[in-house]
Design a protein around this motif. Structure first.
Motif, short mmCIF file in Angstrom:
data_model
loop_
_atom_site.label_atom_id
_atom_site.label_comp_id
_atom_site.label_asym_id
_atom_site.label_seq_id
_atom_site.Cartn_x
_atom_site.Cartn_y
_atom_site.Cartn_z
N ASP A 53 0.81 -1.22 0.00
CA ASP A 53 0.00 0.00 0.00
C ASP A 53 0.84 1.27 0.00
OD1 ASP A 53 -2.82 -1.11 0.37
OD2 ASP A 53 -1.78 -2.04 2.05
N PHE A 54 2.08 1.16 0.49
CA PHE A 54 2.96 2.34 0.59
C PHE A 54 4.39 1.88 0.39
CE2 PHE A 54 5.82 5.22 2.74
CZ PHE A 54 5.30 6.48 2.54
N PHE A 55 5.15 2.61 -0.43
CA PHE A 55 6.58 2.32 -0.54
C PHE A 55 7.35 3.60 -0.79
CE2 PHE A 55 5.18 1.92 -5.00
CZ PHE A 55 6.16 2.63 -5.68
N ALA A 56 8.63 3.58 -0.43
CA ALA A 56 9.49 4.74 -0.65
C ALA A 56 10.93 4.27 -0.73
CB ALA A 56 9.32 5.76 0.47
N GLY A 57 11.67 4.83 -1.69
CA GLY A 57 13.07 4.50 -1.87
C GLY A 57 13.56 4.98 -3.21
N GLY A 58 14.67 4.38 -3.66
CA GLY A 58 15.20 4.69 -4.97
C GLY A 58 14.86 3.60 -5.97
N GLY A 59 15.60 3.60 -7.11
CA GLY A 59 15.41 2.56 -8.12
C GLY A 59 14.52 2.94 -9.27
N LEU A 60 14.35 4.23 -9.53
CA LEU A 60 13.45 4.69 -10.59
C LEU A 60 13.79 4.07 -11.94
CD1 LEU A 60 11.19 6.58 -11.59
CD2 LEU A 60 12.91 8.41 -11.76
N LYS A 61 15.07 3.86 -12.22
CA LYS A 61 15.47 3.38 -13.56
C LYS A 61 14.90 2.00 -13.87
CE LYS A 61 19.87 0.95 -12.85
NZ LYS A 61 21.28 0.89 -13.28
N TYR A 62 14.58 1.21 -12.85
CA TYR A 62 14.03 -0.12 -13.10
C TYR A 62 12.55 -0.07 -13.48
CZ TYR A 62 18.37 -1.47 -10.85
OH TYR A 62 19.70 -1.61 -10.54
N PHE A 63 11.98 1.14 -13.42
CA PHE A 63 10.57 1.32 -13.75
C PHE A 63 10.37 2.12 -15.04
CE2 PHE A 63 10.92 0.63 -9.24
CZ PHE A 63 9.88 -0.23 -8.95
N ASN A 64 11.27 3.06 -15.35
CA ASN A 64 11.05 3.91 -16.52
C ASN A 64 12.22 3.95 -17.50
OD1 ASN A 64 12.90 5.48 -15.19
ND2 ASN A 64 11.65 7.34 -15.17
N ASP A 65 13.26 3.17 -17.23
CA ASP A 65 14.41 3.12 -18.15
C ASP A 65 14.83 1.66 -18.32
OD1 ASP A 65 16.48 3.86 -19.80
OD2 ASP A 65 17.84 4.39 -18.16
N ARG A 66 13.87 0.87 -18.77
CA ARG A 66 14.02 -0.58 -18.79
C ARG A 66 14.50 -1.10 -20.14
NH1 ARG A 66 10.93 -3.46 -15.10
NH2 ARG A 66 10.29 -4.94 -16.72
#
Length: 373
Positions: free
Chosen positions: A162-175
Motif C-alpha cells: 500500500d505504501f513504498f518509498a526508496g530509490g530505483g526509478l530506472k528499473y521502472f522507466n528506463d528498462r
C-alpha cells in the motif's frame, strides 16, 4: 468464628477474580495491532556499539528491554546474503543466497505482506537503496535471483503493497524491455511521486502511494540525504494508519551494509546513526500508540567491523595500542557469520528474547499478532 468462616472464602474468591481479570487484560494487551520491522542491513553488535561512541546523544537502542540473538546462516551457506536473510524474515523459510521470496527448492513462498493483505491489514516497505534491492524485494517479490531487478520492479506494480518509498526509478522507466511501469502503477491504483516526499494531506485520499526518489540508491548521509528514512517512515505510518487500520511496515537502513563493504567507517557510522534516529521516531509512535510491536534487527553483519584501539608509534618506532582512542577497523569486505541482535518493544515483545534462527522472526510476529490464524 462462624463469621470468619463465611468471610474468608469471599475474600479468597475476590482475590482469585482479580487475578483472573488481570491475566485476561494482560493477554489482550500482549496482542499488537500493528507491527513495524526495522532492518539495519549489515549491522552487527560493533556497528550498534559505534552509536555509543560517535552519536552526540544517547542512542535509542538503550530504550529496549527485550533483546535476543539470531543465527543468520542461509539454507546452503554458513554466511547469508541480504536476499536469503530477508526472505527468512518475510517468508519464514531458510533459502539459498540470492533467492527472493522462494524456498530452497526454488518454489514461491507466501510472504508476510501477501498473507496479511488478505486480512485487510495495510502494508508498506521503505529503503535507502533501490526499492527493488534484495531486502525490500523479499517482502513483495518472488524470483530465483536478486539480480532480476526489472522483474522485481514489475512485481511491485502488481503487489499488495500500500505504501513504498526508496530509490530505483530506472528499473521502472528506463528498462531494457521499453516498458514504462509508472503507467502500470497508475493502472493499478498507485499514486507515484518521483520528485520528493509529500505532506500527508496530499496523499490522504490516495488508495496506494509510492515514492521513487532516485535513479538507483538514495544518496548517502554524507552526501546530504538528510532525514529521508525517518520522514518516509513517519509518512508511511500516517498513511497506513489513517483509518485506524492495522498495518505492517518494513523500513530498512540499507547503506550501513554498503559502508561495511567499502570498509568506510565514516559512511557506516553516519548511516547507523541515521538508523538510530529512525528507531527513536518509531518508538515515540509506539509508546504513544500502545498497540504497536517494534522489532529491530539485521540480516547479517558486514565488514567484520571492530572498534579497535588506535595503533600508534613511539619515538623509537615501536608500535602500541592506545586504549584511550578508538580506531574503527575491518577484517573483510564481505559478510560475516556473527550472531545478530534483535531488539523488541511493545505488545508481544517478550517473545523475541533468547537465541534462535532468523526465520523464527516471521513466525514470532504471526504468533503474537494472531495474523497467521
Amino acid at each position: 468464628m462462624n463469621l470468619k468462616k463465611i468471610v474468608i472464602p469471599f475474600i479468597v474468591l475476590g482475590l482469585t477474580s482479580c487475578k483472573s481479570t488481570t491475566s485476561v487484560n494482560k493477554e489482550i494487551n500482549n496482542t499488537p495491532k500493528n507491527v513495524i520491522l526495522l532492518i539495519s542491513d549489515g549491522t552487527g553488535l560493533s556497528q550498534i556499539s559505534s552509536a555509543y561512541y560517535y552519536k552526540d546523544s544517547t542512542p535509542n537502542y538503550s530504550r529496549f528491554e527485550n533483546i535476543g540473538l539470531i543465527k543468520t546462516s542461509s539454507s546452503q551457506q554458513d554466511i547469508t546474503d541480504s536476499a536469503a536473510g530477508a526472505t527468512a524474515f518475510s517468508c519464514g523459510v531458510k533459502t539459498y543466497n540470492g533467492a527472493i521470496g522462494v524456498a530452497n527448492d526454488s518454489t514461491n513462498v507466501e510472504n508476510i505482506i501477501e498473507l496479511v493483505s488478505s486480512k485487510n491489514i495495510k502494508t508498506g516497505v521503505i529503503a535507502t537503496l533501490a526499492i527493488t534491492h534484495a531486502t525490500p524485494a523479499s517482502f513483495y517479490g518472488h524470483t530465483l535471483s536478486r539480480d532480476s531487478q526489472e522483474k522485481i520492479a514489475l512485481q511491485l506494480t502488481q503487489s499488495r503493497v500500500d505504501f513504498f518509498a526508496g530509490g530505483g526509478l530506472k528499473y521502472f522507466n528506463d528498462r531494457k524491455d521499453g516498458q514504462n511501469l509508472l503507467k502500470t502503477f497508475e493502472e493499478n491504483e498507485f499514486d507515484v511521486n518521483t520528485n520528493a516526499l509529500s505532506d500527508f494531506s496530499t496523499i490522504e485520499s490516495s488508495k496506494k502511494v509510492g515514492f521513487l526518489l532516485s535513479k538507483e540508491g538514495m544518496p548517502t548521509m554524507e552526501e546530504g540525504r538528510g532525514d529521508f528514512l525517518s520522514n518516509a517512515t513517519e509518512l508511511g505510518i500516517q498513511f497506513l494508519n489513517k483509518d485506524n487500520s492495522s498495518f505492517f511496515l518494513m523500513s530498512e537502513g540499507s547503506q550501513i551494509d554498503w559502508g561495511g563493504h567499502a570498509n568506510n567507517a565514516s559512511w557506516l557510522i553516519s548511516e547507523l546513526i541515521d538508523f538510530d534516529n529512525l528507531i527513536g521516531k518509531v518508538l515515540d509512535f509506539a509508546e504513544k500508540d500502545g498497540n504497536t510491536l517494534v522489532v529491530v534487527t539485521s540480516d547479517h553483519e558486514t565488514g567484520g567491523f571492530t572498534l579497535a584501539a588506535k595503533k600508534k608509534k613511539r619515538e623509537d618506532g615501536s608500535e602500541y595500542r592506545d586504549y584511550s582512542e578508538i580506531d574503527p577497523t575491518f577484517s573483510t569486505g564481505g559478510h560475516s557469520a556473527t550472531l545478530i541482535p534483535v531488539f523488541a518493544y511493545g505488545p508481544g515483545s517478550e517473545e523475541f528474547k533468547g537465541v534462535y534462527e532468523n526465520n523464527a522472526i516471521f513466525h514470532k510476529i504471526l504468533k503474537v499478532t494472531n495474523w497467521g490464524n
